[in-house]
Design an enzyme around this catalytic site. Structure first.
Site, PDB file in Angstrom:
ATOM      1  N   HIS A 188       0.877  -1.182   0.000  1.00  0.00           N
ATOM      2  CA  HIS A 188       0.000   0.000   0.000  1.00  0.00           C
ATOM      3  C   HIS A 188       0.912   1.229   0.000  1.00  0.00           C
ATOM      4  CE1 HIS A 188      -3.456   2.423   0.558  1.00  0.00           C
ATOM      5  NE2 HIS A 188      -3.780   2.148   1.811  1.00  0.00           N
ATOM      6  N   HIS A 238      -2.199  -2.125 -10.013  1.00  0.00           N
ATOM      7  CA  HIS A 238      -3.197  -1.552  -9.101  1.00  0.00           C
ATOM      8  C   HIS A 238      -4.434  -2.419  -9.119  1.00  0.00           C
ATOM      9  CE1 HIS A 238      -5.741   1.376  -7.102  1.00  0.00           C
ATOM     10  NE2 HIS A 238      -4.614   1.913  -6.684  1.00  0.00           N
ATOM     11  N   ASP A 280       2.839   5.590  -6.826  1.00  0.00           N
ATOM     12  CA  ASP A 280       4.075   5.483  -6.055  1.00  0.00           C
ATOM     13  C   ASP A 280       5.322   5.352  -6.919  1.00  0.00           C
ATOM     14  OD1 ASP A 280       3.001   5.662  -3.501  1.00  0.00           O
ATOM     15  OD2 ASP A 280       2.270   3.610  -3.618  1.00  0.00           O
TER      16      ASP A 280
HETATM   17  N1  CMC Z   1       5.131  -6.767 -10.345  1.00  0.00           N
HETATM   18  C1  CMC Z   1       5.021  -7.979 -10.946  1.00  0.00           C
HETATM   19  N2  CMC Z   1       3.883  -8.659 -11.092  1.00  0.00           N
HETATM   20  C2  CMC Z   1       2.771  -8.094 -10.626  1.00  0.00           C
HETATM   21  C3  CMC Z   1       2.791  -6.838  -9.993  1.00  0.00           C
HETATM   22  C4  CMC Z   1       4.026  -6.168  -9.877  1.00  0.00           C
HETATM   23  N3  CMC Z   1       4.090  -4.957  -9.299  1.00  0.00           N
HETATM   24  N4  CMC Z   1       1.534  -6.494  -9.616  1.00  0.00           N
HETATM   25  C5  CMC Z   1       0.761  -7.523  -9.996  1.00  0.00           C
HETATM   26  N5  CMC Z   1       1.507  -8.478 -10.595  1.00  0.00           N
HETATM   27  C6  CMC Z   1       1.014  -9.729 -11.206  1.00  0.00           C
HETATM   28  C7  CMC Z   1       0.683 -10.770 -10.139  1.00  0.00           C
HETATM   29  O1  CMC Z   1       1.801 -11.563  -9.835  1.00  0.00           O
HETATM   30  C8  CMC Z   1      -0.430 -11.507 -10.800  1.00  0.00           C
HETATM   31  O2  CMC Z   1       0.132 -12.346 -11.763  1.00  0.00           O
HETATM   32  P1  CMC Z   1      -0.499 -13.832 -12.036  1.00  0.00           P
HETATM   33  O3  CMC Z   1      -1.865 -13.551 -12.588  1.00  0.00           O
HETATM   34  O4  CMC Z   1       0.440 -14.460 -12.989  1.00  0.00           O
HETATM   35  O5  CMC Z   1      -0.531 -14.503 -10.689  1.00  0.00           O
HETATM   36  C9  CMC Z   1      -1.197 -10.438 -11.567  1.00  0.00           C
HETATM   37  O6  CMC Z   1      -0.221  -9.425 -11.846  1.00  0.00           O
HETATM   38  C10 CMC Z   1      -2.357  -9.832 -10.784  1.00  0.00           C
HETATM   39  O7  CMC Z   1      -1.827  -9.286  -9.579  1.00  0.00           O
HETATM   40  P2  CMC Z   1      -2.516  -9.333  -8.151  1.00  0.00           P
HETATM   41  O8  CMC Z   1      -1.460  -9.408  -7.098  1.00  0.00           O
HETATM   42  O9  CMC Z   1      -3.571 -10.402  -8.150  1.00  0.00           O
HETATM   43  O10 CMC Z   1      -3.235  -7.924  -8.132  1.00  0.00           O
HETATM   44  P3  CMC Z   1      -3.856  -7.212  -6.862  1.00  0.00           P
HETATM   45  O11 CMC Z   1      -4.959  -6.375  -7.382  1.00  0.00           O
HETATM   46  O12 CMC Z   1      -4.181  -8.196  -5.803  1.00  0.00           O
HETATM   47  O13 CMC Z   1      -2.648  -6.323  -6.334  1.00  0.00           O
HETATM   48  C11 CMC Z   1      -1.150  -4.563  -6.016  1.00  0.00           C
HETATM   49  C12 CMC Z   1      -2.517  -4.974  -6.560  1.00  0.00           C
HETATM   50  C13 CMC Z   1      -1.057  -3.040  -6.071  1.00  0.00           C
HETATM   51  C14 CMC Z   1      -1.033  -4.998  -4.538  1.00  0.00           C
HETATM   52  C15 CMC Z   1      -0.042  -5.228  -6.864  1.00  0.00           C
HETATM   53  O14 CMC Z   1      -0.139  -4.811  -8.207  1.00  0.00           O
HETATM   54  C16 CMC Z   1       1.350  -4.944  -6.319  1.00  0.00           C
HETATM   55  O15 CMC Z   1       1.820  -5.679  -5.424  1.00  0.00           O
HETATM   56  N6  CMC Z   1       2.051  -3.880  -6.828  1.00  0.00           N
HETATM   57  C17 CMC Z   1       3.329  -3.489  -6.292  1.00  0.00           C
HETATM   58  C18 CMC Z   1       3.135  -2.704  -5.006  1.00  0.00           C
HETATM   59  C19 CMC Z   1       2.643  -1.288  -5.276  1.00  0.00           C
HETATM   60  O16 CMC Z   1       3.150  -0.591  -6.141  1.00  0.00           O
HETATM   61  N7  CMC Z   1       1.652  -0.857  -4.463  1.00  0.00           N
HETATM   62  C20 CMC Z   1       1.101   0.493  -4.556  1.00  0.00           C
HETATM   63  C21 CMC Z   1      -0.308   0.507  -5.024  1.00  0.00           C
HETATM   64  S1  CMC Z   1      -0.883   2.159  -5.472  1.00  0.00           S
HETATM   65  C22 CMC Z   1      -0.821   3.101  -4.048  1.00  0.00           C
HETATM   66  C23 CMC Z   1      -1.531   2.538  -2.899  1.00  0.00           C
HETATM   67  O17 CMC Z   1      -2.663   2.061  -3.001  1.00  0.00           O
HETATM   68  O18 CMC Z   1      -0.960   2.587  -1.810  1.00  0.00           O
END
Ligand code: CMC
Length: 434
Positions: free
Chosen positions: A272, A311, A367
């Site tokens: 987050h 996201h 971010d």
């Molecule tokens: N790098 C590599 N792979 C990713 C990433 C990433 N940053 N984000 C998602 N994926 C992949 C994930 O591994 C999954 O792949 P597969 O379908 O093969 O298993 C697919 O994309 C879907 O991801 P998810 O984890 O199911 O998506 P989510 O909606 O649960 O997670 C997230 C959203 C923001 C937690 C995630 O994209 C992430 O961890 N990003 C990096 C951390 C980040 O930048 N967070 C800030 C978010 S914006 C500001 C805020 O809200 O605080």
């Protein structure tokens, strides 16, 4: 079978029993409790949904923030984020979020006066902030000190009184920069700087952060403006993890300081608000453009995560990231270009063309670039999420205020699917260990 008009309803057939049910659709949702009528026998629990992370569950009705993730739209109380970032300021946006409409001149002046008047904290706060270890993370300090404010304002428990709620909202928006700046000064071993109420909200925050022996600290107005815009961009984001934490804790009818402390805790995590700190550490670890392909391979193999990408809601672009990229240019004009910018831009370019990221609709989020700006301000990475928390405070409070006035709301209490043992026979330790 319930009798709901065919239109605006969902017909569900339970193939276990052969029975059909009509369930009303309203606002493109069904009420989860309506599924409860679907059951095998009268004495078994009704059907429920399983939704870890609330991926497809609305927890409230809200009129604060609108997001269309596919189109990259973000609006506070109906106003597009681009216009607010361009033409408004953080305190006006805070007023908008809290009150639901833009202020008149008189309302604005009163609001700014109220916030400015409450920037000081009780001297005892200083005492306990000194008690943290020299290397305490400022987010831990912020979380603890916001929560501790509840002990200074026990009347804050009276959440059903509108004037009382207003008082705590003003206090919290006013004092967050003071607490955030003091967390920073503590880590630096520097004396705490009292608020300078001649300065505007953001300029005063910079003064509390960076003032040393000079009579008055006056930051470059371009930097003040850029930080103010960053606060606006972070001010609310509907039902994100920390807002959900504020609402969930607030649903117990606890005081708002305790609820916001929960929000700060949620924001602290690397998935987050902690992502901006993680982005910077990642860019430093990559070190140079030549190392990017190997890093990307690591991400694709699942050994790494490209921090600042992806996201839950935005699947096209994050409008905040677009505005931040522009703010980067304004800040670097004053501070000189951050050498990590080149790595970030190259990383973005490669990732946006790579099938792994394209297929999963992973784009830079707020971010990805904010950390670069914060570093140009000479903030250490540990401070980045504190800046996010200060910006998010009006949003948390607007959502909290909406929650406590919402007649539909109940104490947050999700169901579970129990997977453990049942009805074991307990043997006392004296027998088990003999
Ligand atoms: N790098 C590599 N792979 C990713 C990433 C990433 N940053 N984000 C998602 N994926 C992949 C994930 O591994 C999954 O792949 P597969 O379908 O093969 O298993 C697919 O994309 C879907 O991801 P998810 O984890 O199911 O998506 P989510 O909606 O649960 O997670 C997230 C959203 C923001 C937690 C995630 O994209 C992430 O961890 N990003 C990096 C951390 C980040 O930048 N967070 C800030 C978010 S914006 C500001 C805020 O809200 O605080």
């Amino acid at each position: 079978m319930t009798d709901v008009a065919a239109k605006d309803s969902l017909t569900v057939r339970d193939n276990r029993t052969g029975q059909s049910y009509d369930i009303a659709i309203s606002d493109n949702t069904i009420a989860a409790k309506d599924l409860g009528q679907i059951r095998l026998t009268d004495d078994e629990p009704g059907l429920a949904t399983y939704d870890p992370g609330f991926v497809n569950t609305a927890s409230c009705r809200s009129a604060v923030t609108y997001i269309d993730g596919d189109k990259g739209i973000l609006e506070y109380r109906g106003y597009p984020i681009e216009q607010l970032a361009d033409k408004s300021n953080f305190l006006e946006v805070a007023y908008l979020l809290i009150h639901g409409a833009l202020p008149s001149k008189e309302q604005y002046d009163t609001w700014v006066h109220e916030i400015t008047y409450h920037t000081f904290v009780h001297e005892n706060v200083k005492g306990f902030m000194h008690g943290f270890r020299y290397d305490a993370h400022p987010m831990g300090m912020l979380m603890a000190s916001v929560g501790a404010l509840s002990t200074f304002y026990p009347d804050a428990r009276n959440i059903s009184d509108a004037d009382n709620r207003h008082m705590q909202i003003v206090r919290m928006i006013a004092k967050m920069p003071t607490l955030g700046a003091w967390s920073f000064r503590h880590a630096q071993g520097k004396p705490f700087v009292y608020p300078d109420n001649d300065l505007g909200y953001t300029a005063n925050f910079l003064s509390m952060l960076f003032k040393m022996s000079e009579q008055k600290f006056e930051a470059d107005p371009r930097l003040v403006k850029a930080l103010d815009v960053l606060f606006i961009l972070h001010a609310d984001h509907e039902q994100n993890c920390s807002t959900n934490a504020v609402r969930s804790v607030g649903s117990s009818q606890v005081d708002p300081y305790s609820a916001v402390a929960a929000g700060v805790g949620a924001l602290y995590g690397p998935l987050h608000g902690g992502a901006n700190e993680a982005v910077l550490r990642m860019l430093k670890r990559i070190g140079s453009k030549e190392n990017i392909p190997a890093f990307i391979e690591g991400v694709k193999n699942g050994n790494e995560r490209l921090m600042g990408f992806g996201h839950r809601v935005y699947k096209n672009f994050d409008p905040r990231a677009t505005i931040i990229k522009k703010a980067c240019d304004d800040v670097f004009e004053v501070t000189g270009v951050n050498p990590l910018l080149e790595i970030a831009k190259e990383l973005e370019k490669i990732a946006l063309e790579d099938e792994y990221f394209v297929k999963r609709k992973l784009y830079p989020n707020v971010d990805f670039y904010s950390g670069l700006i914060y570093e140009a301000f000479q903030f250490p990475p540990e401070m980045f999420t504190v800046l996010f928390a200060i910006g998010r405070t009006p949003g948390w409070l607007a959502q909290w205020s909406e929650l406590v006035q919402d007649k539909d709301q109940k104490i947050a209490r999700p169901k579970q699917i129990y997977t453990g043992d049942r009805e074991l026979t307990f043997t006392a330790s004296s027998e088990r260990w003999s």
